[in-house]
Write a protein that holds these residues in place. Structure first.
Motif, PDB file in Angstrom:
ATOM      1  N   THR A  69      61.969  26.905  -2.762  1.00 12.96           N
ATOM      2  CA  THR A  69      62.443  26.070  -3.860  1.00 12.96           C
ATOM      3  C   THR A  69      63.936  26.312  -4.047  1.00 12.96           C
ATOM      4  O   THR A  69      64.406  27.447  -3.983  1.00 12.96           O
ATOM      5  N   CYS A  70      64.664  25.207  -4.192  1.00 11.72           N
ATOM      6  CA  CYS A  70      66.097  25.256  -4.430  1.00 11.72           C
ATOM      7  C   CYS A  70      66.434  24.034  -5.279  1.00 11.72           C
ATOM      8  O   CYS A  70      65.549  23.275  -5.666  1.00 11.72           O
ATOM      9  N   GLN A  71      67.699  23.829  -5.582  1.00  5.57           N
ATOM     10  CA  GLN A  71      68.042  22.717  -6.470  1.00  5.57           C
ATOM     11  C   GLN A  71      67.793  21.360  -5.817  1.00  5.57           C
ATOM     12  O   GLN A  71      67.719  20.337  -6.500  1.00  5.57           O
ATOM     13  N   TYR A  72      67.644  21.318  -4.483  1.00  2.69           N
ATOM     14  CA  TYR A  72      67.505  20.047  -3.776  1.00  2.69           C
ATOM     15  C   TYR A  72      66.062  19.676  -3.472  1.00  2.69           C
ATOM     16  O   TYR A  72      65.717  18.498  -3.424  1.00  2.69           O
ATOM     17  N   PHE A  73      65.223  20.672  -3.219  1.00  3.70           N
ATOM     18  CA  PHE A  73      63.821  20.385  -2.923  1.00  3.70           C
ATOM     19  C   PHE A  73      62.961  21.624  -3.151  1.00  3.70           C
ATOM     20  O   PHE A  73      63.429  22.759  -3.082  1.00  3.70           O
ATOM     21  N   THR A  74      61.704  21.349  -3.461  1.00  9.05           N
ATOM     22  CA  THR A  74      60.648  22.366  -3.460  1.00  9.05           C
ATOM     23  C   THR A  74      59.664  21.976  -2.384  1.00  9.05           C
ATOM     24  O   THR A  74      59.293  20.799  -2.272  1.00  9.05           O
ATOM     25  N   THR A  75      59.240  22.945  -1.573  1.00  7.02           N
ATOM     26  CA  THR A  75      58.262  22.664  -0.528  1.00  7.02           C
ATOM     27  C   THR A  75      57.091  23.632  -0.641  1.00  7.02           C
ATOM     28  O   THR A  75      57.272  24.849  -0.652  1.00  7.02           O
ATOM     29  N   ASN A  76      55.896  23.049  -0.740  1.00 13.11           N
ATOM     30  CA  ASN A  76      54.650  23.812  -0.735  1.00 13.11           C
ATOM     31  C   ASN A  76      53.969  23.647   0.616  1.00 13.11           C
ATOM     32  O   ASN A  76      54.062  22.591   1.244  1.00 13.11           O
ATOM     33  N   VAL A  77      53.263  24.695   1.034  1.00  9.90           N
ATOM     34  CA  VAL A  77      52.427  24.615   2.233  1.00  9.90           C
ATOM     35  C   VAL A  77      50.975  24.473   1.798  1.00  9.90           C
ATOM     36  O   VAL A  77      50.471  25.298   1.028  1.00  9.90           O
ATOM     37  N   LEU A  78      50.317  23.425   2.264  1.00 14.00           N
ATOM     38  CA  LEU A  78      48.895  23.203   2.001  1.00 14.00           C
ATOM     39  C   LEU A  78      48.156  23.346   3.325  1.00 14.00           C
ATOM     40  O   LEU A  78      48.246  22.468   4.193  1.00 14.00           O
ATOM     41  N   ASP A  79      47.459  24.464   3.483  1.00 12.86           N
ATOM     42  CA  ASP A  79      46.689  24.742   4.704  1.00 12.86           C
ATOM     43  C   ASP A  79      45.218  24.721   4.302  1.00 12.86           C
ATOM     44  O   ASP A  79      44.685  25.714   3.803  1.00 12.86           O
ATOM     45  N   PHE A  80      44.568  23.572   4.511  1.00 18.31           N
ATOM     46  CA  PHE A  80      43.225  23.362   3.968  1.00 18.31           C
ATOM     47  C   PHE A  80      42.206  23.101   5.074  1.00 18.31           C
ATOM     48  O   PHE A  80      42.493  22.411   6.054  1.00 18.31           O
ATOM     49  N   THR A  81      41.001  23.663   4.881  1.00 21.30           N
ATOM     50  CA  THR A  81      39.876  23.360   5.760  1.00 21.30           C
ATOM     51  C   THR A  81      38.935  22.361   5.103  1.00 21.30           C
ATOM     52  O   THR A  81      37.960  21.928   5.710  1.00 21.30           O
ATOM     53  N   GLU A  82      39.214  22.006   3.849  1.00 22.09           N
ATOM     54  CA  GLU A  82      38.342  21.130   3.074  1.00 22.09           C
ATOM     55  C   GLU A  82      39.191  20.175   2.247  1.00 22.09           C
ATOM     56  O   GLU A  82      40.413  20.310   2.192  1.00 22.09           O
ATOM     57  N   GLY A  83      38.544  19.216   1.605  1.00 25.35           N
ATOM     58  CA  GLY A  83      39.263  18.254   0.780  1.00 25.35           C
ATOM     59  C   GLY A  83      39.790  18.886  -0.508  1.00 25.35           C
ATOM     60  O   GLY A  83      39.380  19.982  -0.899  1.00 25.35           O
ATOM     61  N   THR A  84      40.717  18.166  -1.164  1.00 23.39           N
ATOM     62  CA  THR A  84      41.287  18.664  -2.412  1.00 23.39           C
ATOM     63  C   THR A  84      41.854  17.482  -3.191  1.00 23.39           C
ATOM     64  O   THR A  84      41.843  16.350  -2.712  1.00 23.39           O
ATOM     65  N   THR A  85      42.297  17.743  -4.405  1.00 24.44           N
ATOM     66  CA  THR A  85      43.005  16.721  -5.192  1.00 24.44           C
ATOM     67  C   THR A  85      44.379  17.264  -5.547  1.00 24.44           C
ATOM     68  O   THR A  85      44.570  18.482  -5.655  1.00 24.44           O
ATOM     69  N   ARG A  86      45.346  16.359  -5.721  1.00 24.63           N
ATOM     70  CA  ARG A  86      46.696  16.753  -6.114  1.00 24.63           C
ATOM     71  C   ARG A  86      47.121  15.908  -7.314  1.00 24.63           C
ATOM     72  O   ARG A  86      47.018  14.676  -7.286  1.00 24.63           O
ATOM     73  N   ASP A  87      47.563  16.585  -8.363  1.00 22.30           N
ATOM     74  CA  ASP A  87      48.025  15.931  -9.583  1.00 22.30           C
ATOM     75  C   ASP A  87      49.543  16.075  -9.653  1.00 22.30           C
ATOM     76  O   ASP A  87      50.061  17.182  -9.797  1.00 22.30           O
ATOM     77  N   TYR A  88      50.261  14.956  -9.511  1.00 23.54           N
ATOM     78  CA  TYR A  88      51.726  14.972  -9.503  1.00 23.54           C
ATOM     79  C   TYR A  88      52.324  14.451 -10.808  1.00 23.54           C
ATOM     80  O   TYR A  88      53.520  14.183 -10.880  1.00 23.54           O
ATOM     81  N   SER A  89      51.496  14.323 -11.844  1.00 20.21           N
ATOM     82  CA  SER A  89      51.956  13.675 -13.083  1.00 20.21           C
ATOM     83  C   SER A  89      53.068  14.457 -13.787  1.00 20.21           C
ATOM     84  O   SER A  89      53.884  13.879 -14.497  1.00 20.21           O
ATOM     85  N   SER A  90      53.127  15.779 -13.558  1.00 21.45           N
ATOM     86  CA  SER A  90      54.158  16.585 -14.236  1.00 21.45           C
ATOM     87  C   SER A  90      55.477  16.622 -13.460  1.00 21.45           C
ATOM     88  O   SER A  90      56.467  17.191 -13.932  1.00 21.45           O
TER      89      SER A  90
END
Length: 326
Positions: free
Chosen positions: A249-270
């Motif tokens: 994370t820096c002032q220009y971008f935040t990057t998360n790593v999602l390493d999944f073997t199964e389904g998931t949901t993502r809430d980007y409302s915030s």
């Protein structure tokens, strides 16, 4: 005005003196008759290479057109206030069949003064690494401009540079000013500021097919370089399956790593920002209010700000770099 939806773009292919074949053989992306492909630009707002939509009702429209029309609905109100009609991030895949040049990028202040451009802070995610592959990032000791120039002019610059052994899954964050190069045998996903300004310091005396050496920017680089020594250059992050892990994370971008073997949901409302998915392994389907989109390794997806929730389903698992403007 069409309702926005998850966007794929036509890949922009670039042959390079150091490029290879992994874009085709590993990522399954066809670069046609080019002799090699060193870089693909997946999502770009750089004026010379603006991305064009490849899917849905907006197919054929440029990212610049969409930004002008949809503004904050596409990128988020705060992002639009900050960057206006310039899309702030550039996403690439890089295949280094040989070492890239040793180089450095200017920060915002210097890039604005010299080029009327953003600076270039970036991150690398190593998708695949040949046995023994290395890269250079930063210095291996305290130096200053005088020491740097002495080493450079005597032909011993690499003596003071920090070279690291690399394996798949490694992440490196490179703030503007850090001297670096991607080494031979690395396939990398790069997320960076929207900028194409590179100061080439040393190019291993290579020549192109016409016998010409590439231009160097020795003088320009001096004011851009961060001469400090840092004890750690590789980005430490948790390798935790089935969890979104913040890696950079820096002032220009935040990057998360999602390493999944199964389904998931993502809430980007915030998040008051668009979200980018770069799929670096596996495949999945995004379900959103309005439809579905299939995504596979090598795809980069732009989720507009108006999409706040997605369900991700998968059969065999996936690995995503999930990025947004903080």
């Amino acid at each position: 005005m069409s309702t926005l939806y998850p966007l794929k773009f036509k890949t922009i292919y670039k042959d390079k003196i150091w490029g290879g074949q992994k874009i085709r053989t590993y990522l399954n992306k066809d670069f046609g008759s080019l002799p090699n492909c060193g870089e693909t630009w997946e999502i770009s707002g750089v004026k010379s290479d603006v991305s064009v939509v490849a899917n849905g009702a907006l197919e054929g429209r440029s990212l610049a057109d969409l930004l002008e029309e949809y503004k904050g609905e596409l990128v988020g109100e705060k992002v639009y206030e900050r960057f206006g009609n310039t899309f702030p991030l550039l996403v690439k895949f890089i295949d280094a069949n040989e070492d890239l040049s040793i180089q450095v990028h200017p920060d915002d202040k210097l890039a604005k003064e010299r080029h009327n451009s953003f600076g270039k802070t970036e991150m690398w995610y190593v998708i695949e690494a040949d046995q023994g592959a290395t890269l250079i990032t930063g210095f291996n000791q305290e130096v200053n401009e005088q020491v740097y120039l002495e080493k450079f002019t005597s032909g011993h610059l690499t003596d003071i540079l920090n070279r690291e052994d690399v394996t798949a899954g490694d992440i490196y964050f490179l703030p503007a000013g850090r001297v670096h190069t991607i080494g031979a045998g690395l396939l990398i996903a790069e997320i960076q500021q929207t900028s194409d300004i590179t100061y080439r310091i040393y190019d291993f005396d290579r020549v192109d097919d016409k016998g010409n050496k590439r231009e160097l920017h020795v003088e320009e680089a001096l004011a851009a370089i961060d001469y400090k020594f840092y004890p750690e250059y590789k980005t430490a992050y948790e390798h935790t399956p089935n969890k979104a892990v913040e890696a950079v994370t820096c002032q220009y971008f935040t990057t998360n790593v999602l390493d999944f073997t199964e389904g998931t949901t993502r809430d980007y409302s915030s998040i008051d920002s668009f979200v980018i998915h770069v799929c670096v392994a596996g495949a999945y389907t995004i379900k959103y209010d309005g439809g579905t989109l299939d995504v596979k390794m090598g795809d980069s997806i732009l989720l507009p700000k108006n999409i706040n929730n997605v369900e991700i389903t998968t059969e065999g698992g996936f690995k995503i770099l999930e990025s947004y403007v903080p």
